[in-house]
Design a protein around this motif. Structure first.
Motif, PDB file in Angstrom:
ATOM      1  N   ASP A 133      -1.592   0.023   5.987  1.00 38.56           N
ATOM      2  CA  ASP A 133      -1.771   0.640   7.305  1.00 38.56           C
ATOM      3  C   ASP A 133      -3.380   0.728   7.621  1.00 38.56           C
ATOM      4  N   GLN A 134      -4.190   0.055   6.928  1.00 39.53           N
ATOM      5  CA  GLN A 134      -5.617   0.030   7.253  1.00 39.53           C
ATOM      6  C   GLN A 134      -6.353  -1.284   7.314  1.00 39.53           C
ATOM      7  N   ASP A 140      -0.328   5.075   0.660  1.00 46.85           N
ATOM      8  CA  ASP A 140      -0.612   6.268   1.640  1.00 46.85           C
ATOM      9  C   ASP A 140      -0.562   5.594   2.932  1.00 46.85           C
ATOM     10  N   ASN A 141       0.292   6.343   3.956  1.00 41.35           N
ATOM     11  CA  ASN A 141       0.503   6.043   5.018  1.00 41.35           C
ATOM     12  C   ASN A 141       1.196   4.625   5.665  1.00 41.35           C
ATOM     13  N   THR A 142       1.567   3.943   4.461  1.00 42.32           N
ATOM     14  CA  THR A 142       2.250   2.693   4.673  1.00 42.32           C
ATOM     15  C   THR A 142       3.655   2.948   4.269  1.00 42.32           C
ATOM     16  N   ASP A 164       0.644  -0.953   0.001  1.00 42.92           N
ATOM     17  CA  ASP A 164      -0.088  -0.008  -0.141  1.00 42.92           C
ATOM     18  C   ASP A 164       1.003   1.398   0.064  1.00 42.92           C
ATOM     19  N   ASP A 199      -6.749  -2.710   3.755  1.00 45.17           N
ATOM     20  CA  ASP A 199      -5.528  -3.711   3.109  1.00 45.17           C
ATOM     21  C   ASP A 199      -5.778  -5.068   3.932  1.00 45.17           C
TER      22      ASP A 199
HETATM   23 MG   LIG Z   1      -2.787   3.479   3.490  1.00 39.54          MG
END
Ligand SMILES: [Mg+2]
Length: 183
Positions: free
Chosen positions: A122-123, A40-42, A38, A127
């Motif tokens: 991250d989700q 974003d934010n990973t 992933d 994910d």
């Molecule tokens: Mg993400």
């Protein structure tokens, strides 16, 4: 065999604090040779437009050790395309995670070996839920940044609720901590 219970579908196989906790040895030890990543934010915060040298090195080190990677993002912005290009990785976006279609395509792109494939994200609701549904291993990372889209912010509240119920891990100071007492 993955749990089919509603709560089990949200349970990650592994918890990490950052992608940099993971190297080829860690993955291979768990039978993972193919990685769906992933964005974003990973691997980067939502406002990052270029991968830094550390991230480039992480990708190259994994590849040099025989780990195949593909990027799967629900975000199809020029920014995400640019990040995939800079990392020289195939990109599958928009993916509409947790729906299964993108996971199926990603697994094919990676050589169709579900048993050797994992997603790192991250989700829980995109994910992990999607990865568990696709029958691959799931690795939940602490988000790189606390900055999320509004709909993600709402999901984070639910995430917290479910994480409490399915894991001993809680997020403290942006790190997973094992509270021990919970079953
Ligand atoms: Mg993400």
């Amino acid at each position: 065999m993955k749990s089919r219970s509603p709560l089990g579908r949200l349970r990650p196989d592994y918890f990490i604090n950052s992608v940099y906790d993971i190297d080829a040895g860690w993955l291979k030890n768990k039978g993972i040779h193919r990685l769906i990543v992933d964005v974003d934010n990973t691997i980067v915060a939502r406002d990052v437009i270029m991968p830094d040298a550390l991230l480039q090195e992480w990708v190259v080190n994994l590849q040099n050790s025989g780990i195949e990677l593909v990027i799967v993002s629900n975000n199809w912005s020029a920014r995400v395309k640019q990040i995939a290009k800079e990392l020289d990785l195939q990109l599958l976006a928009p993916a509409a995670k947790p729906l299964g279609a993108a996971f199926k395509r990603a697994i094919v792109m990676l050589g169709s070996n579900r048993g050797e494939t994992a997603i790192i994200g991250d989700q829980l609701f995109t994910d992990v839920l999607g990865g568990n549904g696709a029958g691959i291993k799931t690795i939940l990372s602490v988000p790189v940044s606390a900055v999320d889209l509004i709909h993600t912010k709402m999901l984070r509240v639910l995430e917290k609720f479910f994480l409490k119920r399915l894991s001993k891990k809680v997020l403290v100071d942006r790190k997973w901590q094992d509270v021990g007492a919970r079953k």
